[in-house]
Design a protein around this motif. Sequence first.
Motif, short mmCIF file in Angstrom:
data_model
loop_
_atom_site.label_atom_id
_atom_site.label_comp_id
_atom_site.label_asym_id
_atom_site.label_seq_id
_atom_site.Cartn_x
_atom_site.Cartn_y
_atom_site.Cartn_z
N SER A 1 -9.32 1.54 -1.03
CA SER A 1 -9.33 3.00 -1.13
C SER A 1 -9.80 3.45 -2.51
N ALA B 1 -7.90 3.69 -5.08
CA ALA B 1 -6.87 4.53 -5.67
C ALA B 1 -6.25 3.93 -6.94
N TYR B 2 -6.57 2.68 -7.24
CA TYR B 2 -6.01 2.01 -8.41
C TYR B 2 -7.11 1.47 -9.31
N CYS C 1 0.86 -1.19 0.00
CA CYS C 1 0.00 0.00 0.00
C CYS C 1 0.89 1.23 0.00
N ASP C 2 0.58 2.20 -0.87
CA ASP C 2 1.31 3.46 -0.88
C ASP C 2 0.38 4.65 -0.65
N VAL C 3 -0.82 4.37 -0.11
CA VAL C 3 -1.78 5.45 0.14
C VAL C 3 -1.33 6.28 1.34
N LYS D 1 -9.41 7.86 0.64
CA LYS D 1 -8.43 8.50 1.50
C LYS D 1 -7.92 9.79 0.85
N THR E 1 -5.03 11.17 0.97
CA THR E 1 -3.66 11.13 0.47
C THR E 1 -3.56 10.62 -0.97
N LYS E 2 -4.56 9.84 -1.40
CA LYS E 2 -4.55 9.31 -2.77
C LYS E 2 -5.99 8.99 -3.15
N GLU F 1 -3.49 -2.29 0.13
CA GLU F 1 -4.40 -1.87 -0.94
C GLU F 1 -4.42 -2.96 -1.99
#
Length: 207
Positions: free
Chosen positions: A109, A111-112, A41-43, A126, A128-129, A84
């Motif tokens: 999230s 995000a992808y 996860c990089d969120v 989130k 952040t992303k 994630e």
Amino acid sequence: MTENDKVEKGFFLPLMEEFYTIQGEGYHSGRAAYFIRIGGCDVGCHWCDVKESWNPKLHPPTDIQQIAEHAAEYSKTIVITGGEPLMWNMEPITTLLKDKGLDVHIETSGAYTVSGNWDWFCLSPKKTKPPVKEAYEYAHELKVIIYNKHDFKWAEEHAARVGAHCKLFLQPEWSRREVMMDDIANYVMQNPKWQISLQTHKYIGIP
């Protein structure tokens, strides 16, 4: 095919943990479910309670056949979470699980890019992303974490982007639950399209 190729294609996944428990949050709260937690996860949420999931290199690439077989032994309801999970190709593992007649849920999230075949898609955006556009279209459930009062406005921005069928939940961030609970309750009473989600698994002391 190398192990890295198998991970790239989704035949192996960095498995952090898998366990049978009670779903503690959101629409399906209180139901028995088998959780598959995927590493990576990089969120970067500062209040994340599973930061050990962030680095996928810490979690061994695991054959999805093995993961699916374990899951089928325990429950009809399978929840894939992270980390994630959409950082990885979810199509192969969801196909295996669906072929076994299981209901497959995701907590993401958003995000992808969305991959996989989902019976229940829980979107928890989130700051952040932010989610990709298509994540809103898939969402059966929108679960927004409330850390401070500004988050109510942020929650409404996301609620405006999901479909009319999507269930809406506000959930206090665990460390702020005593501070924010009255505000959340009052907000839901004034805006009854929302429901309250609590991390009930933490209250009753299970994973």
